[in-house]
Design a protein around this motif. Structure first.
Motif: not given
Length: 874
Positions: A768-772, A778-781, A793-798, A859-860
Motif C-alpha cells: 500500500g505504501l509503494l502503491s500510494y 506519477r508526474r515525477e516518474i 531504473a524506475v523499478v530499482a528506485m521504487i 512494475r506499474r
C-alpha cells in the motif's frame, strides 16, 4: 445516565419541541429582565436574578439550556454517524480491507484473551488463594507426592491448616449393572472436598466417618457419569456401583461445572480408607490443604517443616534429612508451565494486533490526505473545527464498530481452534466467549479506532481547513513529514513481524529435531492397550491372574511377544513413577539429597516386545522378585552414575529404606525416553510383582499385524479370564510416538499461523505504501522517463525505497527477537533461542516477501506513459 435518557427521549419524541421550549424560556427571562429594569430601576444582574426566580429558579433554567444543547449534540452526532457510514460504504476499497484487517486482529486477540483469562483466573473455589498442595521436597528441583505416614502426620500435628485431605488417582473398571467401563477415579478422604470448600449438587459430601476402615463404602460421581449411567441428578443417589471390583453406594452427585476438582477430572469419587502405615513409604498421595484465616504460605511452610522433623525419627525406612513437607499454591501447581505458554500466545497475538492497527492506520493516512479538500469545503461552508473533528471521529468509531463485529465473529471461531488445536494447558478447554471477553473486544476496538483516527484528528488540530482552501491546497500532510510517517508505519510492521517469525521458525526447527529423536524402542508391529484390573476382587494380589493369562496370550497365533509395563513411552507426564536411591559405592552423605530417577515396573517379556537391546549383564528371570531385589538400568543412567565403569553388580538403597535389602543392578539396556522425546532417557527397571497392577498397566503386543486385528484375540483371552477387566485406548506404538509430539506440533502450528498473518499484513502494508508513492509521484516518474530514464531504473528506485523500509524494520525486529526469544529456552529442543541460522532464514524470508510486495507497484511505475502522466497533471 438519567440525563442521557432524557436527551434520547427528547430526541426521539420531539427534539424540535424541546428546542422551541428552550428558546421560549430564554425569551421569557429576557423580557421579564428588561421589564424589571424599566419599571423598578433594578440593576441588570439583580433584574435577571429576579426574573429567573419568577420563572422557577436558576437551576431549572440552566437544566433546560443544558438539555437543549445535549439534544442538539446528539442529533448532530447521529447525523454525522449516518454520514460517516454512507462515506465508508461508498469507499469499499478502503472500508472492506480495513474492517477485515481490524477484525482479524481483534478476533485473534479476543480468543487469546479468553484463554488467558480462563487459565490464569481464579479457581472455582471460595478463597482459592488459601488452597495449597503439599509435597515432599529435598532440593529446589526435586519434589514428590506424599505417603500415608506423611498425611496422617500432617493431620495430627499441623497448626496452620484448617482442613487437609488426600487422594489417589487412576483408571479403574467401573460398572453399574452392565459391562465394566474404564473411567478415571479419585479415591479421596473427606478432608479433600472440605478443604476445597465445595459441596455436591445432590446428596451429601464425604464425611470423616466415611474415612474409617470398615465403614460402608460410599462414593460421589460426576454429573456426566450420573446422567450417562445412573439416570442423572437425584436418581443416582442410593444406587450401587462397582468400583475396582468393590460395591459402593452413591451418596452425592457433583454439579455440572464442578467436574474438575484440584486440577483432576475423575468420573467417580470413592471414599479413601487408609490403613495404619507400617513404613514411611510408598509415596503416592496427592495432598491438599486450606490455610487457616490470616495464615501466610511462609508460616505454613515453617509449620510443615516442623512436622517433617517430628516424622523423621519415627520411620527408619526413610532417612532423607533434607526432605521437607512443603506447601505450594494450588493454583500454581495446577497451572504449571501454562503461564509461560499462554504468555507466548498473548505476546504473539498482541504483535498481530499492533501490525493490523498500523496497517489500517497507514490506509487511513493515505485516505485522510486525499479528503482534505472535502473538509476544507465544509469549513468554508460554515462547519466549525469541532464539528469536523466529530465527523472524523464518527468515521473511526464506525470503522472500529464494524471491526469489532467482525472480530467477535472471528473470535468465536478462533477460540474453538485455540481450544481444539492449542497446547495442553490446564483449564484451557473451559474457555468461552463470555461477557468479559466481549467487553475486552469492544475496548480493543475502541482503542484501535482512536489509533486509526489519530492522524486525521492531528491534521485538523494543526491546520485550518478554511485557510488551506483559500491558499489553494488540495492536500495537507502529503509532504515529507507525512511520507515519513507512512514509512514509519511500514518499518514498524516489519519490526513487529520479524520476532513472531523468529519464534515460529525456532519452534519449527525444534519440532523437526524432536521428530528425529529415536524413542529407544522398535514400535513396528507393536500395539498397546491399557488394562484396568478390579483389584478389589483380588485381595491376595493379581500376580496369579497375570501368571495364568500371559501364557495363554502367548499361544495366540498373531502374537510374537507380549509384555506389561506401568509406563507408556514416550508420552510425557503419563507416569509418576520415580524413586530416590542412594548408591553404596557413592553415598550422598549426611545432609545431601538423594538422586531420583524414573522407576519403571515391567515383566520379563517387556524388553523383547519393544526390542529394547540388552547392552550388558542380563534381563529378569523367574525368581527375581524374591528376597534380594534386582533392577535393570538404562545406558544413560549407567553413564551418569558410573562414568567409564561397569554398572552391573553395583548396589544401592532404594526409596530411602535403610532397613530394606539392598538392590543389585543385573543389566544395562538401551535408553528409552519415558517423559517425552526430549527426555534424557535415564531409567531404572524393577520386575513386576504383586500390588503393582492395582491402578492398571499397559499391555504391549508384538505381532504380524497390529491394531484391532492383533488385539481382538488378546481382548477375548483377557475377558475370558475375567469379564470385569477393562481394556482402554488401544493403539499402535507408532500412534503413541506421534501423540507424544502433539502439543509441540499444535503450539508450532498456531504460532506459525500468527506469523503468516503478520507477514501477510506487513506485505500488504508495504504494498500500500509503494502503491500510494507511485500514484503520488506519477508526474515525477513521467518527467524522469521523458528525460531518458528507463523502466529498470524506475523499478530499482521504487523497489529500493520499499526494501529500505523493510530492511530497517527487519533490523529493528532482529534486535527485539534476540532479546525476546530467550523466553523460549525451556520450550525449545536442540536449538538455541538465538540460533543464527534460524534467525537468518526468517529474516531472508521476510525480505523476500517484501521484495515480492514491492515488485508490483514498481512494475506499474515502469509502465507509466510520460505523455499521459504530464497531461493528467497539467
Amino acid at each position: 445516565m438519567k440525563r442521557l435518557w432524557r436527551w434520547l427521549r427528547a430526541l426521539f419524541h420531539g427534539a424540535a419541541l424541546d428546542r422551541e421550549l428552550s428558546d421560549e424560556i430564554r425569551l421569557h427571562v429576557e423580557l421579564e429582565t428588561e421589564d424589571l429594569i424599566r419599571t423598578k430601576g433594578l440593576a441588570p444582574e439583580e433584574a435577571r436574578r429576579q426574573a429567573l426566580v419568577a420563572f422557577g429558579g436558576v437551576e431549572r433554567y440552566r437544566e433546560a439550556q443544558r438539555d437543549a444543547r445535549g439534544v442538539r449534540w446528539l442529533e448532530e452526532s447521529l447525523g454525522d454517524l449516518g454520514y460517516a457510514l454512507r462515506v465508508l460504504l461508498k469507499s469499499p476499497g478502503y472500508t472492506v480491507p480495513a474492517v477485515l484487517v481490524l477484525g482479524l486482529g481483534i478476533g485473534a486477540t479476543t480468543a487469546v484473551f479468553s484463554g488467558v483469562e480462563t487459565v490464569l483466573g481464579h479457581l472455582p473455589y471460595p478463597k482459592d488463594d488459601q488452597l495449597v498442595r503439599i509435597y515432599e521436597q529435598n532440593s529446589p528441583t526435586n519434589r514428590w507426592w506424599l505417603s500415608v505416614a506423611d498425611f496422617q502426620g500432617i493431620v495430627a500435628n499441623t497448626h496452620t491448616l484448617s482442613a487437609v485431605g488426600a487422594g489417589r488417582f487412576g483408571t479403574v473398571p467401573v460398572s453399574a449393572g452392565g459391562e465394566p467401563q474404564s473411567v478415571t477415579a479419585a479415591s479421596v478422604t473427606s478432608g479433600f472436598t472440605h478443604a476445597l470448600g465445595v459441596r455436591p449438587a445432590f446428596g451429601r459430601a464425604l464425611e470423616p466417618s466415611d474415612d474409617a476402615m470398615g465403614a460402608p463404602r460410599v462414593a460421589l460421581v460426576s454429573d456426566g457419569f450420573a446422567r450417562r449411567t445412573l439416570g442423572g441428578g437425584a436418581r443416582a443417589l442410593g444406587q450401587t456401583i462397582m468400583i475396582d471390583g468393590q460395591a459402593h453406594t452413591v451418596v452425592g452427585v457433583w454439579a455440572q461445572d464442578m467436574d474438575r476438582l484440584a486440577g483432576i477430572r475423575p468420573e467417580v469419587w470413592p471414599a479413601l480408607q487408609l490403613k495404619l502405615p507400617t513404613r514411611r513409604g510408598p509415596f503416592g498421595l496427592l495432598v491438599i490443604g486450606r490455610l487457616a484465616d490470616g495464615v501466610t504460605l511462609d508460616a505454613a511452610r515453617r509449620d510443615l517443616a516442623g512436622v517433617s522433623q517430628q516424622l523423621l525419627p519415627l520411620w527408619t525406612d526413610f532417612q532423607d534429612r533434607n526432605a521437607r513437607l512443603t506447601p505450594y499454591s494450588l493454583r500454581e501447581t495446577i497451572l504449571g508451565d501454562g503461564a509461560r505458554t499462554m504468555g507466548v500466545f498473548a505476546a504473539a497475538v498482541l504483535l498481530v494486533l499492533l501490525i493490523a492497527v498500523a496497517n489500517v492506520a497507514g490506509l487511513t493516512l493515505v485516505r485522510a490526505t486525499g479528503r482534505w479538500r472535502e473538509l476544507s469545503l465544509r469549513a468554508a461552508l460554515g462547519a466549525t473545527r469541532a464539528r469536523l473533528v466529530r465527523l472524523v471521529m464518527m468515521e473511526s468509531v464506525a470503522l472500529a464498530a464494524a471491526g469489532a463485529a467482525v472480530g467477535l465473529a472471528l473470535g468465536v471461531v478462533s477460540l474453538k481452534l485455540l481450544v481444539t488445536l492449542g497446547p495442553n494447558v490446564p483449564r484451557l478447554d473451559q474457555a468461552q466467549l463470555d461477557g468479559r471477553a466481549i467487553s475486552f473486544a469492544l475496548l480493543v476496538s475502541f482503542v484501535a479506532g482512536i489509533a486509526v483516527g489519530a492522524y486525521p484528528l492531528l491534521l485538523l488540530v494543526r491546520h485550518d481547513p478554511g485557510a488551506s482552501l483559500a491558499g489553494g491546497e488540495r492536500t495537507v500532510g502529503g509532504g515529507r513529514r507525512s511520507n515519513a510517517l507512512r514509512g514509519a508505519f511500514v518499518v514498524g510492521e516489519f519490526a513487529l513481524a520479524l520476532p513472531l517469525l523468529a519464534v515460529a521458525g525456532l519452534l519449527l526447527n525444534s519440532f523437526l529435531r524432536l521428530q528425529q529423536v529415536p524413542p529407544g524402542f522398535d514400535g513396528d508391529r507393536v500395539a498397546t492397550v491399557s488394562v484396568s484390573l478390579p483389584a478389589g476382587r483380588y485381595p491376595d494380589g493379581v500376580a496369579a491372574f497375570w501368571s495364568r493369562l500371559l501364557p495363554s496370550i502367548d499361544q495366540v497365533g498373531a502374537v510374537e511377544a507380549i509384555g506389561l509395563g506401568d509406563a507408556l513411552p514416550p508420552i510425557a507426564g503419563q507416569t509418576f513413577n520415580q524413586n530416590n536411591f542412594d548408591l553404596i559405592d557413592h553415598p550422598v552423605g549426611d545432609g545431601a539429597s538423594q538422586p531420583v530417577s524414573d522407576w519403571i515396573t515391567v515383566t520379563r517379556g517387556y524388553f523383547a516386545t519393544l526390542k529394547i537391546p540388552l547392552l550388558d549383564g542380563r534381563l529378569f528371570m523367574p525368581g527375581d522378585t524374591g528376597v534380594a531385589p534386582v533392577v535393570v538400568v538404562s545406558r544413560a543412567w549407567a553413564n551418569h552414575y558410573f562414568p567409564g565403569e561397569h554398572a552391573v553388580g553395583r548396589q544401592f538403597i532404594e526409596g530411602g529404606c535403610t532397613s530394606c535389602p539392598r538392590s543389585t543392578i543385573i543389566g544395562v539396556v538401551g535408553d528409552v525416553r519415558y517423559d517425552g522425546l526430549h527426555a534424557p532417557g535415564e531409567a531404572m527397571y524393577a520386575p513386576m510383582e504383586e500390588g503393582r497392577w492395582e491402578w492398571g498397566v499397559h499391555l504391549f503386543v508384538r505381532g504380524w499385524v497390529t491394531g484391532p486385528d492383533a488385539l481382538a484375540a488378546v481382548r477375548g483371552a483377557v475377558l475370558a479370564a475375567d469379564p470385569g477387566v477393562s481394556l482402554d485406548n488401544p493403539q499402535t506404538m507408532a500412534e503413541v510416538v506421534n501423540e507424544s509430539i502433539t502439543e509441540p506440533r499444535h503450539v508450532m502450528t498456531l504460532l506459525a499461523g500468527f506469523a503468516v498473518a503478520a507477514l501477510a499484513l506487513a506485505a500488504v502494508g508495504i504494498f500500500g505504501l509503494l502503491s500510494y508513492t507511485v500514484a503520488a509521484r506519477r508526474r515525477e516518474i513521467g518527467v524522469r522517463m521523458a528525460l531518458g530514464a528507463d523502466g529498470q531504473a524506475v523499478v530499482a528506485m521504487i523497489v529500493g525505497r520499499g526494501l529500505w523500509h523493510a530492511g530497517l524494520g527487519a533490523g529493528l525486529g532482529l534486535i527485539v527477537a534476540l532479546v525476546g526469544t530467550r523466553w523460549l529456552a525451556a520450550t525449545l529442543f536442540g536449538v538455541s533461542p538465538t540460533d543464527p541460522v534460524t534467525l537468518a532464514l526468517v529474516t531472508l524470508a521476510l525480505l523476500a516477501v517484501a521484495l515480492a510486495a514491492c515488485w508490483l507497484p514498481a512494475r506499474r511505475a515502469a509502465l507509466v506513459d510520460p505523455v499521459e502522466a504530464l497531461r493528467s497533471e497539467a
